[in-house]
Scaffold this motif. Structure first.
Motif, mmCIF file in Angstrom:
data_model
loop_
_atom_site.group_PDB
_atom_site.id
_atom_site.type_symbol
_atom_site.label_atom_id
_atom_site.label_comp_id
_atom_site.label_asym_id
_atom_site.label_seq_id
_atom_site.Cartn_x
_atom_site.Cartn_y
_atom_site.Cartn_z
ATOM 1 N N ILE A 7 -31.902 12.682 -9.965
ATOM 2 C CA ILE A 7 -31.588 11.999 -8.710
ATOM 3 C C ILE A 7 -32.116 10.573 -8.816
ATOM 4 C CG2 ILE A 7 -31.952 11.944 -6.205
ATOM 5 C CD1 ILE A 7 -32.290 14.938 -6.252
ATOM 6 N N ALA A 8 -31.228 9.612 -8.475
ATOM 7 C CA ALA A 8 -31.607 8.206 -8.523
ATOM 8 C C ALA A 8 -30.872 7.464 -7.422
ATOM 9 C CB ALA A 8 -31.292 7.603 -9.897
ATOM 10 N N ALA A 9 -31.223 6.196 -7.273
ATOM 11 C CA ALA A 9 -30.622 5.393 -6.199
ATOM 12 C C ALA A 9 -29.164 5.090 -6.475
ATOM 13 C CB ALA A 9 -31.416 4.092 -6.012
ATOM 14 N N ASN A 10 -28.763 4.990 -7.741
ATOM 15 C CA ASN A 10 -27.375 4.716 -8.069
ATOM 16 C C ASN A 10 -27.026 5.427 -9.365
ATOM 17 O OD1 ASN A 10 -28.261 2.917 -10.250
ATOM 18 N ND2 ASN A 10 -28.781 1.477 -8.582
ATOM 19 N N ALA A 11 -25.736 5.365 -9.735
ATOM 20 C CA ALA A 11 -25.257 6.075 -10.917
ATOM 21 C C ALA A 11 -25.854 5.515 -12.197
ATOM 22 C CB ALA A 11 -23.726 6.009 -10.970
ATOM 23 N N ARG A 12 -26.068 4.212 -12.239
ATOM 24 C CA ARG A 12 -26.620 3.625 -13.464
ATOM 25 C C ARG A 12 -28.026 4.145 -13.743
ATOM 26 N NH1 ARG A 12 -26.708 -2.793 -14.017
ATOM 27 N NH2 ARG A 12 -24.468 -2.382 -14.217
ATOM 28 N N ASP A 13 -28.891 4.164 -12.709
ATOM 29 C CA ASP A 13 -30.254 4.664 -12.912
ATOM 30 C C ASP A 13 -30.254 6.143 -13.277
ATOM 31 O OD1 ASP A 13 -31.123 2.137 -12.315
ATOM 32 O OD2 ASP A 13 -31.573 2.581 -10.203
ATOM 33 N N ALA A 14 -29.369 6.905 -12.633
ATOM 34 C CA ALA A 14 -29.312 8.334 -12.948
ATOM 35 C C ALA A 14 -28.885 8.560 -14.396
ATOM 36 C CB ALA A 14 -28.357 9.037 -11.985
ATOM 37 N N LEU A 15 -27.880 7.803 -14.872
ATOM 38 C CA LEU A 15 -27.455 7.947 -16.262
ATOM 39 C C LEU A 15 -28.564 7.526 -17.228
ATOM 40 C CD1 LEU A 15 -23.798 6.607 -16.015
ATOM 41 C CD2 LEU A 15 -24.538 8.961 -16.361
ATOM 42 N N ILE A 28 -22.603 15.618 -19.094
ATOM 43 C CA ILE A 28 -22.654 15.577 -17.629
ATOM 44 C C ILE A 28 -21.838 16.755 -17.084
ATOM 45 C CG2 ILE A 28 -22.218 14.190 -15.582
ATOM 46 C CD1 ILE A 28 -24.300 13.021 -17.459
ATOM 47 N N LEU A 29 -22.482 17.598 -16.293
ATOM 48 C CA LEU A 29 -21.793 18.750 -15.715
ATOM 49 C C LEU A 29 -21.232 18.443 -14.341
ATOM 50 C CD1 LEU A 29 -24.201 21.653 -16.743
ATOM 51 C CD2 LEU A 29 -22.163 20.828 -17.913
ATOM 52 N N SER A 30 -21.933 17.681 -13.507
ATOM 53 C CA SER A 30 -21.441 17.356 -12.172
ATOM 54 C C SER A 30 -22.157 16.128 -11.667
ATOM 55 C CB SER A 30 -21.654 18.535 -11.203
ATOM 56 O OG SER A 30 -23.045 18.754 -10.978
ATOM 57 N N ASN A 31 -21.537 15.487 -10.670
ATOM 58 C CA ASN A 31 -22.170 14.355 -10.002
ATOM 59 C C ASN A 31 -21.703 14.331 -8.566
ATOM 60 O OD1 ASN A 31 -19.975 11.992 -9.624
ATOM 61 N ND2 ASN A 31 -19.538 13.195 -11.482
ATOM 62 N N ARG A 32 -22.575 13.973 -7.666
ATOM 63 C CA ARG A 32 -22.228 13.914 -6.262
ATOM 64 C C ARG A 32 -23.225 13.008 -5.550
ATOM 65 N NH1 ARG A 32 -25.030 17.578 -2.771
ATOM 66 N NH2 ARG A 32 -26.682 18.752 -3.851
ATOM 67 N N GLY A 33 -22.769 12.488 -4.424
ATOM 68 C CA GLY A 33 -23.646 11.662 -3.631
ATOM 69 C C GLY A 33 -24.565 12.494 -2.761
ATOM 70 N N VAL A 34 -25.788 12.106 -2.685
ATOM 71 C CA VAL A 34 -26.785 12.777 -1.849
ATOM 72 C C VAL A 34 -27.451 11.722 -0.977
ATOM 73 C CG1 VAL A 34 -27.185 14.630 -3.513
ATOM 74 C CG2 VAL A 34 -28.541 12.545 -3.640
ATOM 75 N N PRO A 35 -28.103 12.127 0.090
ATOM 76 C CA PRO A 35 -28.799 11.139 0.929
ATOM 77 C C PRO A 35 -29.797 10.323 0.117
ATOM 78 C CG PRO A 35 -28.655 13.235 2.074
ATOM 79 C CD PRO A 35 -28.166 13.480 0.672
ATOM 80 N N GLY A 36 -29.567 9.029 0.070
ATOM 81 C CA GLY A 36 -30.469 8.140 -0.624
ATOM 82 C C GLY A 36 -30.103 7.866 -2.075
ATOM 83 N N GLY A 37 -28.985 8.383 -2.583
ATOM 84 C CA GLY A 37 -28.646 8.072 -3.962
ATOM 85 C C GLY A 37 -27.580 8.981 -4.531
ATOM 86 N N VAL A 38 -27.702 9.270 -5.832
ATOM 87 C CA VAL A 38 -26.725 10.036 -6.596
ATOM 88 C C VAL A 38 -27.443 11.164 -7.318
ATOM 89 C CG1 VAL A 38 -25.009 9.961 -8.428
ATOM 90 C CG2 VAL A 38 -25.251 8.014 -6.891
ATOM 91 N N GLU A 39 -26.822 12.350 -7.337
ATOM 92 C CA GLU A 39 -27.389 13.495 -8.052
ATOM 93 C C GLU A 39 -26.470 13.844 -9.213
ATOM 94 O OE1 GLU A 39 -28.751 17.312 -6.047
ATOM 95 O OE2 GLU A 39 -26.972 17.983 -7.139
ATOM 96 N N ILE A 40 -27.038 13.967 -10.417
ATOM 97 C CA ILE A 40 -26.287 14.300 -11.624
ATOM 98 C C ILE A 40 -26.907 15.536 -12.247
ATOM 99 C CG2 ILE A 40 -25.697 13.572 -13.951
ATOM 100 C CD1 ILE A 40 -25.428 10.777 -12.993
ATOM 101 N N MET A 41 -26.050 16.511 -12.574
ATOM 102 C CA MET A 41 -26.458 17.711 -13.309
ATOM 103 C C MET A 41 -26.041 17.527 -14.758
ATOM 104 S SD MET A 41 -27.764 19.566 -10.846
ATOM 105 C CE MET A 41 -27.862 21.217 -11.560
#
Length: 484
Positions: A7-15, A28-41
């Motif tokens: 979980i990060a503030a944006n997709a770049r930080d999460a990657l 990368i299995l999944s990505n979705r927006g969450v409160p406060g940023g982006v969640e990547i599995m």
């Protein structure tokens, strides 16, 4: 399988977190927006072997599986079973006999079992020639306590098959998620590229934005500004682009007016584009110059209620004869009778560009040596006009007539289609009056309408990085279709 959540503030930080934790080959299995940023599995590449089947060439040798001890089977039973399989599959009985498996280790001699009565002459007696093979029809081997040891192996085989079937479904879901993430990344990259282009080439970016706002397609916009000199300012660059568009637009002047040249012309196009009214306008112009005896009207529209009567009314007003034909033979005979006329105008039935009868009508007119004029509505979308041009194209298509220019907010879209397909523009129509509302094309007026500035409060004006996203999407379609 070790699936990690980032979980990060944006997709770049999460990657970046994924790369630092799982390495460059992480999946990368999944990505979705969450409160406060982006969640990547994500999962490490080495763990994907647990869910994605590895190709046969790259598959590591499987670990040894503990097999159940072989069950001794009587030879006659083996021959009987292979013969039954041969009858069902049509193969040779000899090829269906399974080979004996070598013993893993010397086994003590089993106790003497009661011999099975052999009946060589009745091997196939209990096997039906048609229908399914029934277990009750086969003699069974002597009961053996070791036979129950094969059941765990069969259960393990079924479990492996179930896992393989489930693994075939997982990659498709994974690929969908990867495509979705790739689209997000490409949109971000398009925004970065648009910002960089705006900083390095501000004049070209501003001209491109104005062309997209006016209604020109990304393809024609790229073509027109491709050779734009870099030393120009915004005003000079826009004048240069208008000059390039003027050179790309082919129009017919008064010296090549078909009313003076004469011939046989058929007006074709979709329904509601104004074919019958435009036919009457052309006939009226020809009557004013050459007289009613030099003009004839032909209609092939015998399907719409009152279509023939509408053209007949125009003919009575102009003093011109009107003929109704139903097929290619009647059309050929009628045109042969009217060959002494200066101009013959054929009004065709309006059909959707997706109608299967369009090629038949095109072939009928081409077989009768009739030149076709395609009518394009100024109020249609660009992709719709592209479909119309592709459907009605052919060797006998002389050019086009642009109708309803008084109803269109901008002429950029229809002129864009005409320039990209290289169609000569014969006339423009701006109303219902006969024959006043039919004119030879005025290039300066048409291009002025096409490059007209869009008001700042217009909902159709692009803002921010939206032009960059549109150009990126058009580029993806040009390289192989829409992604999604």
């Amino acid at each position: 399988m070790n699936v990690r959540k980032f979980i990060a503030a944006n997709a770049r930080d999460a990657l970046r977190k994924v790369k630092e934790t799982l390495g460059n080959d992480a999946i990368i299995l999944s990505n979705r927006g969450v409160p406060g940023g982006v969640e990547i599995m994500a999962v490490a590449a080495r763990d994907m072997a647990m869910i994605v089947p590895t190709p046969a060439g790259d598959m590591a040798p499987p670990p040894p599986v503990e097999r159940a001890p072989q069950v001794p089977v009587d030879e006659d039973y083996r021959v009987l079973l292979s013969s039954a399989r041969a009858r069902i599959s049509g193969a040779s009985p000899a090829s269906m006999v399974p080979p004996r498996q070598p013993a893993a280790a010397p086994q003590p001699a089993p106790r003497a079992a009661a011999p099975v009565q052999k009946a060589p002459m009745q091997v196939n007696a209990g096997i039906p020639r048609t229908g399914a093979l029934r277990n009750a029809d086969l003699p069974r081997p002597a009961a053996n306590p070791q036979a129950t040891a094969a059941k765990p192996a069969a259960a393990q085989t079924q479990a492996s098959a179930a896992r393989r079937a489930e693994a075939e479904v997982v990659p498709q879901a994974v690929m969908d998620e990867i495509r979705s993430l790739r689209k997000i990344v490409e949109q971000h990259l398009a925004g970065f590229a648009w910002g960089e282009t705006a900083r390095s080439e501000p004049v070209k970016t501003e001209v491109l934005r104005q062309m997209l706002d006016a209604g020109f397609s990304p393809q024609l916009s790229r073509d027109l500004i491709g050779d734009l000199p870099p030393e120009m300012d915004a005003v000079q660059a826009m004048a240069w682009v208008k000059g390039a568009a003027d050179r790309s637009l082919m129009t017919v002047g008064s010296e090549n007016d078909i009313v003076d040249r004469g011939g046989v012309y058929a007006l074709v196009g979709p329904t509601g584009v104004g074919k019958t009214t435009t036919t009457a306008k052309l006939a009226a112009r020809c009557v004013l110059r050459h007289g009613p005896s030099k003009v004839a009207l032909v209609t092939t529209d015998g399907y719409r209620i009152g279509a023939h009567e509408q053209l007949r009314i125009y003919g009575r007003i102009l003093g011109v004869a009107v003929y109704l034909v139903k097929d290619a033979l009647e059309l050929r005979q009628t045109l042969a009778e009217l060959q002494h006329k200066h101009m013959v105008l054929v009004d065709t039935m309006g059909m959707s560009q997706k109608d299967k009868l369009v090629p038949e009508m095109t072939d009928m007119l081409a077989g009768c040596d009739v030149q076709r004029l395609l009518l394009l509505s100024s109020t249609s979308r660009g992709d719709t006009l592209d479909d119309v041009v592709r459907a009605y194209a052919g060797d006998s298509l002389s050019g086009c007539i642009l109708t309803k220019i008084d109803e269109a907010a901008s002429l950029a879209t229809p002129l864009d289609v005409i320039m990209r397909h290289g169609l000569p523009l014969y006339y423009v129509s701006n109303g219902q009056r006969v024959p006043e509302d039919l004119h030879l094309p005025n290039r300066g007026y048409l291009l002025h309408r096409a490059f007209k500035d869009v008001p700042e409060n217009s909902p159709h004006k692009y803002s921010g990085v939206e032009p960059g996203l549109m150009m990126a999407n058009a580029g993806m379609q040009a390289m192989g279709g829409r992604r999604g």
